[in-house]
Design an enzyme around this catalytic site. Structure first.
Site, PDB file in Angstrom:
ATOM      1  N   GLN A 106      -0.328  -0.104  -5.754  1.00  0.00           N
ATOM      2  CA  GLN A 106      -1.449  -0.477  -4.902  1.00  0.00           C
ATOM      3  C   GLN A 106      -1.913   0.731  -4.094  1.00  0.00           C
ATOM      4  O   GLN A 106      -1.103   1.432  -3.481  1.00  0.00           O
ATOM      5  CB  GLN A 106      -1.043  -1.604  -3.944  1.00  0.00           C
ATOM      6  CG  GLN A 106      -2.185  -2.100  -3.076  1.00  0.00           C
ATOM      7  CD  GLN A 106      -1.816  -3.317  -2.241  1.00  0.00           C
ATOM      8  OE1 GLN A 106      -0.770  -3.927  -2.445  1.00  0.00           O
ATOM      9  NE2 GLN A 106      -2.674  -3.694  -1.306  1.00  0.00           N
ATOM     10  N   ASP A 107      -3.238   0.989  -4.107  1.00  0.00           N
ATOM     11  CA  ASP A 107      -3.837   2.071  -3.315  1.00  0.00           C
ATOM     12  C   ASP A 107      -3.326   3.450  -3.733  1.00  0.00           C
ATOM     13  O   ASP A 107      -2.957   4.277  -2.882  1.00  0.00           O
ATOM     14  CB  ASP A 107      -3.578   1.854  -1.819  1.00  0.00           C
ATOM     15  CG  ASP A 107      -4.263   0.617  -1.277  1.00  0.00           C
ATOM     16  OD1 ASP A 107      -5.042   0.001  -2.025  1.00  0.00           O
ATOM     17  OD2 ASP A 107      -4.009   0.254  -0.127  1.00  0.00           O
TER      18      ASP A 107
ATOM     19  N   ARG B 132     -13.866  -4.520  -6.138  1.00  0.00           N
ATOM     20  CA  ARG B 132     -14.244  -5.487  -5.114  1.00  0.00           C
ATOM     21  C   ARG B 132     -14.692  -4.701  -3.880  1.00  0.00           C
ATOM     22  O   ARG B 132     -14.142  -3.639  -3.577  1.00  0.00           O
ATOM     23  CB  ARG B 132     -13.097  -6.443  -4.782  1.00  0.00           C
ATOM     24  CG  ARG B 132     -11.775  -5.792  -4.395  1.00  0.00           C
ATOM     25  CD  ARG B 132     -10.728  -6.839  -4.100  1.00  0.00           C
ATOM     26  NE  ARG B 132      -9.434  -6.261  -3.721  1.00  0.00           N
ATOM     27  CZ  ARG B 132      -8.461  -6.939  -3.126  1.00  0.00           C
ATOM     28  NH1 ARG B 132      -8.625  -8.225  -2.837  1.00  0.00           N
ATOM     29  NH2 ARG B 132      -7.319  -6.361  -2.824  1.00  0.00           N
TER      30      ARG B 132
ATOM     31  N   GLN C 243       0.839  -1.201   0.000  1.00  0.00           N
ATOM     32  CA  GLN C 243       0.000   0.000   0.000  1.00  0.00           C
ATOM     33  C   GLN C 243       0.877   1.254   0.000  1.00  0.00           C
ATOM     34  O   GLN C 243       1.746   1.416   0.852  1.00  0.00           O
ATOM     35  CB  GLN C 243      -0.920   0.030   1.219  1.00  0.00           C
ATOM     36  CG  GLN C 243      -1.934  -1.096   1.260  1.00  0.00           C
ATOM     37  CD  GLN C 243      -1.487  -2.246   2.144  1.00  0.00           C
ATOM     38  OE1 GLN C 243      -0.310  -2.396   2.427  1.00  0.00           O
ATOM     39  NE2 GLN C 243      -2.437  -3.069   2.562  1.00  0.00           N
TER      40      GLN C 243
ATOM     41  N   ASP D 233      -6.699  -2.176  -6.214  1.00  0.00           N
ATOM     42  CA  ASP D 233      -7.509  -1.250  -5.396  1.00  0.00           C
ATOM     43  C   ASP D 233      -6.996   0.184  -5.520  1.00  0.00           C
ATOM     44  O   ASP D 233      -6.954   0.922  -4.528  1.00  0.00           O
ATOM     45  CB  ASP D 233      -7.478  -1.671  -3.921  1.00  0.00           C
ATOM     46  CG  ASP D 233      -7.893  -3.123  -3.708  1.00  0.00           C
ATOM     47  OD1 ASP D 233      -8.620  -3.659  -4.560  1.00  0.00           O
ATOM     48  OD2 ASP D 233      -7.472  -3.702  -2.691  1.00  0.00           O
TER      49      ASP D 233
END
Length: 526
Positions: free
Chosen positions: A340-341, A431, A318, A362
């Site tokens: 990520q993120d 998701r 993250q 994500d």
């Protein structure tokens, strides 16, 4: 068929804009508490200060409940601070410290409801109460990310959560149907763009690395803005072309900032913090806030012609490039680069226009009411075996005013992924990170890297979430083999789809015109 459409409309209205079939304007305190999800908590906290038989209006009861939540937020904040202080070597120490910040932010946001200089609308109030839920939720999720769920946090924050949940339920009744978010779109005029010019006034300050401006760093310019004599007047910061390696924070009290640069990949704010970074107080703790290259919390932030970047890379887990908890914030012709993120749309109302967003897993996530319009959304090359997922919406309660809409965007592979697409699994649109996650894709181009199922459930939240698709096109747009969840919807009517537009979800016609940023309140003419 007509009955099915009617049922779906009723479901949408209840899910996103819950309302009562009967408008109640006043009642006794005891009666009002009986209408809330947590009536015992209501009786205890409000009954101590008010007569149970006193007759009060909806707005009065709402404000009493919000004030009780603010009071308890200060108590919880102190308890969290004491927990951090007493156990200096406890696992997750950095997360306790971050939660102190979150409860400060929660109290600040709820206090805006009582600030008459804002003249808050019912939509404002529902939005800010929803943000209160987001603050608590992210505090809790930090511990979940390090598999540390046996903390005392739920014990000390439970009553606060219930008070805010009660306030949120009443805010829906208070909202009624007379607010910008409920105004039906005029389909004859919905294709018009704002004709107000973008911010053209001279900047208040200039940031330049070569010393030709007022400051050399962006944070110094923000600090100057915090000292201005008229904090409610818009403050304009011009950031000249250059690479600014710094981690910037615009706190809640610093509001109405406009920041513009010389263009994407010309004015770049960059950092490399990531979860597990030993230089952070959150080492091995997974707190996402402190990884952010750029954090903005203050109301009314506008950014244009800039790049926000996190260079931790796919190995950094993250790693946030931008975190926005700024209500009525706008990002125009900006780029967000990470893996990520990448983009943490934390809370409140946010609008992204003609932006570029890069990531792997994500990489658009959070609990904001956010619309991404005419943006380029690009999957980057992950680590071997790594996944590809655009969104992770964390909406926790069914009557929050939040949710994500992607409209008129292009979702495709980035330049680094295209040559090796065959080495990776298909990509997913989203998701659910929260039990009532809400994400809608409409009128987007979906490339063929999108998995035919479209959506993924990694946390067991598919039962009550809402995932919808409307008028998308391209090789990855077919809904024939999409997931068979009852929470997935093939939206077929404009009447349903318009609840997820700028005009409806964000109440954008009320505040976006004055920003000067072009937007489409309804639909493209398709």
């Amino acid at each position: 068929m007509a009955m099915n459409v009617l049922f779906l409309i009723c479901f949408i209205l209840t899910f996103i804009f819950p309302c009562s079939s009967e408008t109640i304007t006043q009642g006794t305190l005891s009666w009002w508490c009986g209408q809330t999800p947590h009536h015992q908590t209501c009786d205890y906290y409000l009954g101590r200060n008010f007569s149970a038989t006193a007759t009060i209006t909806t707005r009065e009861f709402l404000e009493m409940t919000v004030q009780a939540a603010i009071n308890d937020a200060h108590v919880v904040r102190q308890q969290v601070h004491e927990t951090e202080s007493k156990y200096p070597n406890a696992p997750g120490k950095g997360l306790w410290s971050s939660c102190v910040d979150y409860f400060d932010g929660l109290a600040f946001t709820l206090n805006m409801i009582f600030d008459r200089t804002f003249n808050p609308t019912p939509l404002d109030i529902q939005t800010w109460i929803s943000a209160g839920i987001a603050y608590i939720n992210v505090c809790e999720k930090g511990f979940e990310l390090i598999n540390m769920t046996n903390t005392i946090l739920p014990v000390i924050s439970n009553n606060l959560t219930e008070l805010i949940t009660n306030a949120l339920a009443i805010s829906v009744l208070n909202r009624g149907s007379d607010t910008p978010g409920f105004v039906d779109l005029d389909y004859r005029n919905e294709y018009k763009l704002s004709n107000i010019k973008l911010e053209s006034k001279q900047p208040n300050v200039v940031v330049a690395q070569d010393g030709s401006g007022d400051f050399r760093t962006v944070q110094d310019a923000i600090n100057a803005a915090s000292q201005r004599a008229q904090p409610t007047m818009r403050f304009v910061i011009y950031v000249k072309a250059g690479i600014y390696t710094e981690n910037v924070v615009i706190p809640n009290p610093v509001q109405y900032i406009t920041m513009f640069g010389d263009g994407i990949n010309k004015t770049i704010i960059t950092g490399s913090r990531h979860a597990g970074d030993d230089t952070l107080k959150t080492a091995n703790a997974g707190d996402l806030k402190d990884t952010a290259t750029f954090q903005v919390w203050g109301l009314g932030f506008i950014a244009r012609d800039m790049t926000f970047r996190n260079t931790a890379g796919p190995i950094g887990a993250q790693a946030v490039a931008l975190l926005s908890g700024s209500d009525e914030s706008v990002f125009y012709r900006c780029s967000f680069e990470g893996y990520q993120d990448t983009l943490f749309a934390f809370s409140n109302r946010q609008f992204y226009k003609e932006c570029k967003i890069f990531g792997t897993v994500d990489f658009i996530f959070g609990d904001a009411a956010a619309v991404f319009q005419d943006c380029g959304i690009f999957f980057r090359r992950p680590l071997p075996g790594g996944g590809l997922v655009v969104t992770a919406n964390s909406r926790k309660l069914h009557n929050e005013s939040s949710g994500f809409t992607m409209q008129g965007c292009k979702i495709t592979a980035g330049d680094d992924l295209k040559p090796v697409l065959g080495q990776y699994n298909k990509a997913f649109l989203g998701r659910p990170w929260g039990p009532y996650a809400l994400t809608v894709y409409m009128q987007n181009y979906l490339d063929n890297l999108i998995d035919p199922q479209g959506w993924l459930d990694s946390w067991g939240n598919k039962e009550h979430c809402y995932y919808g698709e409307y008028q998308n096109y391209g090789p990855g747009s077919s809904t024939k083999n999409r997931v068979k969840w009852r929470s997935f919807h093939k939206i077929t009517t404009k009447k349903i789809a318009h609840y997820f537009t700028v005009g409806k979800l964000l109440g954008g016609n009320h505040w976006l015109p004055e920003t000067g940023v072009p937007y489409i309140p309804g639909f493209e003419n398709k």
